[in-house]
Design a protein around this motif. Sequence first.
Motif, PDB file in Angstrom:
ATOM      1  N   VAL A 123       0.840  -1.201   0.000  1.00  0.00           N
ATOM      2  CA  VAL A 123       0.000   0.000   0.000  1.00  0.00           C
ATOM      3  C   VAL A 123       0.871   1.245   0.000  1.00  0.00           C
ATOM      4  CG1 VAL A 123      -1.721   1.304   1.307  1.00  0.00           C
ATOM      5  CG2 VAL A 123      -1.887  -1.191   1.179  1.00  0.00           C
ATOM      6  N   GLN A 124       1.898   1.224   0.828  1.00  0.00           N
ATOM      7  CA  GLN A 124       2.818   2.355   0.896  1.00  0.00           C
ATOM      8  C   GLN A 124       3.491   2.593  -0.453  1.00  0.00           C
ATOM      9  OE1 GLN A 124       6.069   1.748   3.619  1.00  0.00           O
ATOM     10  NE2 GLN A 124       6.127   3.884   4.258  1.00  0.00           N
ATOM     11  N   GLY A 125       3.881   1.499  -1.116  1.00  0.00           N
ATOM     12  CA  GLY A 125       4.522   1.611  -2.418  1.00  0.00           C
ATOM     13  C   GLY A 125       3.601   2.193  -3.478  1.00  0.00           C
ATOM     14  N   LEU A 126       2.307   1.849  -3.406  1.00  0.00           N
ATOM     15  CA  LEU A 126       1.345   2.420  -4.353  1.00  0.00           C
ATOM     16  C   LEU A 126       1.320   3.942  -4.242  1.00  0.00           C
ATOM     17  CD1 LEU A 126      -1.678  -0.051  -4.036  1.00  0.00           C
ATOM     18  CD2 LEU A 126      -0.125   0.187  -5.977  1.00  0.00           C
ATOM     19  N   GLY A 127       1.364   4.444  -3.022  1.00  0.00           N
ATOM     20  CA  GLY A 127       1.406   5.897  -2.841  1.00  0.00           C
ATOM     21  C   GLY A 127       2.727   6.488  -3.278  1.00  0.00           C
ATOM     22  N   ALA A 128       3.824   5.778  -2.982  1.00  0.00           N
ATOM     23  CA  ALA A 128       5.162   6.280  -3.335  1.00  0.00           C
ATOM     24  C   ALA A 128       5.310   6.444  -4.843  1.00  0.00           C
ATOM     25  CB  ALA A 128       6.235   5.334  -2.802  1.00  0.00           C
ATOM     26  N   GLY A 129       4.616   5.603  -5.615  1.00  0.00           N
ATOM     27  CA  GLY A 129       4.693   5.719  -7.065  1.00  0.00           C
ATOM     28  C   GLY A 129       4.242   7.074  -7.576  1.00  0.00           C
ATOM     29  N   GLY A 130       3.350   7.730  -6.831  1.00  0.00           N
ATOM     30  CA  GLY A 130       2.859   9.037  -7.258  1.00  0.00           C
ATOM     31  C   GLY A 130       3.636  10.206  -6.699  1.00  0.00           C
ATOM     32  N   LEU A 131       4.521   9.962  -5.716  1.00  0.00           N
ATOM     33  CA  LEU A 131       5.213  11.071  -5.070  1.00  0.00           C
ATOM     34  C   LEU A 131       6.254  11.710  -5.982  1.00  0.00           C
ATOM     35  CD1 LEU A 131       5.704   9.759  -1.407  1.00  0.00           C
ATOM     36  CD2 LEU A 131       3.934  11.259  -2.313  1.00  0.00           C
ATOM     37  N   ILE A 132       7.209  10.894  -6.455  1.00  0.00           N
ATOM     38  CA  ILE A 132       8.296  11.478  -7.248  1.00  0.00           C
ATOM     39  C   ILE A 132       7.787  11.983  -8.595  1.00  0.00           C
ATOM     40  CG2 ILE A 132      10.473  10.983  -8.416  1.00  0.00           C
ATOM     41  CD1 ILE A 132      11.193   9.118  -6.179  1.00  0.00           C
ATOM     42  N   VAL A 133       6.943  11.179  -9.265  1.00  0.00           N
ATOM     43  CA  VAL A 133       6.441  11.621 -10.565  1.00  0.00           C
ATOM     44  C   VAL A 133       5.548  12.847 -10.392  1.00  0.00           C
ATOM     45  CG1 VAL A 133       4.424  10.093 -10.539  1.00  0.00           C
ATOM     46  CG2 VAL A 133       5.342  10.886 -12.707  1.00  0.00           C
ATOM     47  N   GLY A 134       4.817  12.929  -9.277  1.00  0.00           N
ATOM     48  CA  GLY A 134       3.987  14.106  -9.020  1.00  0.00           C
ATOM     49  C   GLY A 134       4.832  15.348  -8.844  1.00  0.00           C
ATOM     50  N   VAL A 135       5.915  15.225  -8.089  1.00  0.00           N
ATOM     51  CA  VAL A 135       6.827  16.357  -7.894  1.00  0.00           C
ATOM     52  C   VAL A 135       7.375  16.837  -9.237  1.00  0.00           C
ATOM     53  CG1 VAL A 135       9.080  17.016  -6.959  1.00  0.00           C
ATOM     54  CG2 VAL A 135       7.481  15.726  -5.541  1.00  0.00           C
ATOM     55  N   MET A 136       7.867  15.897 -10.048  1.00  0.00           N
ATOM     56  CA  MET A 136       8.469  16.267 -11.334  1.00  0.00           C
ATOM     57  C   MET A 136       7.448  16.915 -12.264  1.00  0.00           C
ATOM     58  SD  MET A 136      11.590  15.489 -10.986  1.00  0.00           S
ATOM     59  CE  MET A 136      12.718  14.410 -10.101  1.00  0.00           C
ATOM     60  N   ALA A 137       6.239  16.346 -12.309  1.00  0.00           N
ATOM     61  CA  ALA A 137       5.225  16.879 -13.221  1.00  0.00           C
ATOM     62  C   ALA A 137       4.737  18.257 -12.776  1.00  0.00           C
ATOM     63  CB  ALA A 137       4.049  15.907 -13.304  1.00  0.00           C
ATOM     64  N   ILE A 138       4.571  18.464 -11.474  1.00  0.00           N
ATOM     65  CA  ILE A 138       4.114  19.772 -10.974  1.00  0.00           C
ATOM     66  C   ILE A 138       5.182  20.830 -11.228  1.00  0.00           C
ATOM     67  CG2 ILE A 138       3.569  21.067  -8.880  1.00  0.00           C
ATOM     68  CD1 ILE A 138       2.132  18.567  -7.857  1.00  0.00           C
ATOM     69  N   ILE A 139       6.438  20.483 -10.999  1.00  0.00           N
ATOM     70  CA  ILE A 139       7.511  21.423 -11.325  1.00  0.00           C
ATOM     71  C   ILE A 139       7.493  21.738 -12.819  1.00  0.00           C
ATOM     72  CG2 ILE A 139      10.031  21.639 -11.518  1.00  0.00           C
ATOM     73  CD1 ILE A 139      10.254  20.209  -8.847  1.00  0.00           C
ATOM     74  N   GLY A 140       7.196  20.710 -13.630  1.00  0.00           N
ATOM     75  CA  GLY A 140       7.084  20.928 -15.069  1.00  0.00           C
ATOM     76  C   GLY A 140       5.953  21.880 -15.428  1.00  0.00           C
ATOM     77  N   ASP A 141       4.864  21.855 -14.649  1.00  0.00           N
ATOM     78  CA  ASP A 141       3.749  22.762 -14.876  1.00  0.00           C
ATOM     79  C   ASP A 141       4.066  24.188 -14.424  1.00  0.00           C
ATOM     80  OD1 ASP A 141       2.063  20.964 -16.032  1.00  0.00           O
ATOM     81  OD2 ASP A 141       0.897  20.530 -14.235  1.00  0.00           O
ATOM     82  N   LEU A 142       4.760  24.303 -13.304  1.00  0.00           N
ATOM     83  CA  LEU A 142       4.952  25.609 -12.686  1.00  0.00           C
ATOM     84  C   LEU A 142       6.098  26.409 -13.287  1.00  0.00           C
ATOM     85  CD1 LEU A 142       4.585  24.820  -8.868  1.00  0.00           C
ATOM     86  CD2 LEU A 142       2.881  25.823 -10.388  1.00  0.00           C
ATOM     87  N   ILE A 143       7.175  25.722 -13.647  1.00  0.00           N
ATOM     88  CA  ILE A 143       8.407  26.417 -13.983  1.00  0.00           C
ATOM     89  C   ILE A 143       8.837  26.067 -15.401  1.00  0.00           C
ATOM     90  CG2 ILE A 143      10.824  26.793 -13.311  1.00  0.00           C
ATOM     91  CD1 ILE A 143       9.992  25.746 -10.509  1.00  0.00           C
ATOM     92  N   PRO A 144       9.023  27.039 -16.271  1.00  0.00           N
ATOM     93  CA  PRO A 144       9.477  26.756 -17.637  1.00  0.00           C
ATOM     94  C   PRO A 144      10.830  26.062 -17.618  1.00  0.00           C
ATOM     95  CG  PRO A 144       8.749  29.040 -17.421  1.00  0.00           C
ATOM     96  CD  PRO A 144       8.838  28.486 -16.034  1.00  0.00           C
ATOM     97  N   PRO A 145      11.122  25.219 -18.616  1.00  0.00           N
ATOM     98  CA  PRO A 145      12.403  24.498 -18.631  1.00  0.00           C
ATOM     99  C   PRO A 145      13.620  25.394 -18.497  1.00  0.00           C
ATOM    100  CG  PRO A 145      10.918  23.572 -20.258  1.00  0.00           C
ATOM    101  CD  PRO A 145      10.227  24.793 -19.712  1.00  0.00           C
ATOM    102  N   ARG A 146      13.566  26.583 -19.105  1.00  0.00           N
ATOM    103  CA  ARG A 146      14.731  27.495 -19.045  1.00  0.00           C
ATOM    104  C   ARG A 146      15.037  27.888 -17.597  1.00  0.00           C
ATOM    105  NH1 ARG A 146      17.397  31.201 -22.558  1.00  0.00           N
ATOM    106  NH2 ARG A 146      19.083  32.114 -21.349  1.00  0.00           N
ATOM    107  N   GLU A 147      13.972  28.041 -16.771  1.00  0.00           N
ATOM    108  CA  GLU A 147      14.152  28.444 -15.385  1.00  0.00           C
ATOM    109  C   GLU A 147      14.304  27.252 -14.446  1.00  0.00           C
ATOM    110  OE1 GLU A 147      14.341  31.737 -14.384  1.00  0.00           O
ATOM    111  OE2 GLU A 147      14.487  31.983 -16.552  1.00  0.00           O
ATOM    112  N   ARG A 148      13.934  26.059 -14.933  1.00  0.00           N
ATOM    113  CA  ARG A 148      13.866  24.894 -14.060  1.00  0.00           C
ATOM    114  C   ARG A 148      15.234  24.446 -13.579  1.00  0.00           C
ATOM    115  NH1 ARG A 148      10.618  20.909 -17.242  1.00  0.00           N
ATOM    116  NH2 ARG A 148       9.267  22.747 -17.357  1.00  0.00           N
ATOM    117  N   GLY A 149      16.266  24.736 -14.363  1.00  0.00           N
ATOM    118  CA  GLY A 149      17.599  24.276 -14.016  1.00  0.00           C
ATOM    119  C   GLY A 149      18.071  24.760 -12.659  1.00  0.00           C
ATOM    120  N   LYS A 150      17.682  25.986 -12.263  1.00  0.00           N
ATOM    121  CA  LYS A 150      18.186  26.535 -11.010  1.00  0.00           C
ATOM    122  C   LYS A 150      17.677  25.766  -9.789  1.00  0.00           C
ATOM    123  CE  LYS A 150      16.238  30.532 -11.748  1.00  0.00           C
ATOM    124  NZ  LYS A 150      15.782  31.940 -11.603  1.00  0.00           N
TER     125      LYS A 150
END
Length: 526
Positions: A123-150
């Motif tokens: 059960v814990q692993g099912l939730g963990a599957g969404g944590l890292i990909v969620g972080v990456m995708a939300i950062i992708g939504d919020l911050i343009p690639p040019r600014e994301r590097g910082k």
Amino acid sequence: MSESEKPEVVLEKPGDSGVPAPKNVRVVLLGLMIAMLLAMLDNMIVGTAMPTIVGELGGLNHLSWVVTAYALATAASTPLWGKFGDMFGRKGVFMSSIVLFLIGSALSGMAQDMGQLIAFRGVQGLGAGGLIVGVMAIIGDLIPPRERGKYQGMMAAVMAVAMIGGPLVGGTITDHLGWRWAFYINLPLGAVALFMISAVLHLPKKRTKTKVDYLGALLLTTGITSLVLVTSWGGLEYEWASGTIIGLAVLGVVSLVAFVFVETRAAEPIIPLRIFRNRNFSLMNIIGFLVGFSMFGAITFLPLFQQSVQGASATNSGLLLLPMLLSMMVISLFAGRYTTQTGKYKVLPITGGALMVTGLYLLSTMDTETSRFESGVYMAVLGAGMGFLMQITMLIAQNSVEMRDMGSGSSTVTLTRTIGGSFGVSLMGSLFSSAVTETLTARVGPAGDKVAAQLDKASMARLDPQMKSAYFHAVADGTHQVFFWGAMLAILAFAASWLVKEIPLRGAGPEKKAESAPAEPAAAQA
């Protein structure tokens, strides 16, 4: 696709772009980093507590399943969380994954036997599957690639904290609070992350009428599960040529082939195959797989070499990786700043690939005479290579997909890196075990088989000098095999990096401000 099946995007407020005010971005990122820390820190802490857990709950024969159940659930659910975020809105899906992870953590802490612990770790692993990909995708939504590097340095720092601090924190918690707090510690951290994200993060709220691709999800889950089991059991639980391993491999391949066939006909595929038409995206998945293969292999076998051959303490095992992890963090920060300031990135994976090959080859030259300083320098070279590659692969991949596929693209890269790590640990483990047994047998005869199974420092202390010397040489030979073949494989990542086409990053140049907002609302209106 019929008119009724077309996804409908609804903003939380009319005209709301979904981007938080600049003063809130760092608060959102802090919440995201805490969630990312939860997923990365958990296995490190739990690994230290496992001897105590087995002592209380029993079930030594099922010990590996405590890790395997978590890894299986994480790998199988990662692409599903990414797709659900694309379909139903990133914020709600991400918060759901945090809640599921916390439920699994609480249940694991309350487990009364090994069977319950294994189930709750799933059960814990099912939730963990969404944590890292969620972080990456939300950062992708919020911050343009040019600014994301910082912000790459922040993610690298979280990884370093988890890998270095995890074993130390796990040992302290287990000794003073009990092993159950190795799971309960997630609850306050998760609550803080949930509060910060709920209060500050504002993204477009989506609603889709398209049916979920359940058949594709089933086939993908079956394929991933089968392949992870092959890498987890092969050479350990079962022989590589056994019917179980061959059957799982066939099932995995057939399921994935059927998955590709189904995805070509699905109205809303779990992994849109169109994203692989982009050369850069496909290359980042190849490089990500190879980086995962090398990184997890290094993390697994470097401490073993230093503890066995160099006589280091297992208590501070996380600190043994400090040269590699600090190098990775510093270089990742530099690479991010370079990308933000110049908008260029092709040189980064090329440099990273070259350094990774060099670092792995240098590590393959270690023997019984290699000092800790020398091995530390070699680790720093490998860490620099991974620092150039770890975050840039995700950045290039996200820049290569449309905003509507941000979740699917992020989860696919995360998944290939995870599968690469699973293959790396398994195959390198087989190479290592074979080399150790072969060297011991050649030096001391049939008695070497028994010594090969004694990899703990206490057992080695009881051996006579001749046997101990033979064992040290055997571990050095095993380490040589692991890193030599790792270097050979890393050459493929170096070669692939030369094929990357440098496409301008979104959000770059004079129109950076205009392009900083996510493109999904505009795409929906179109």
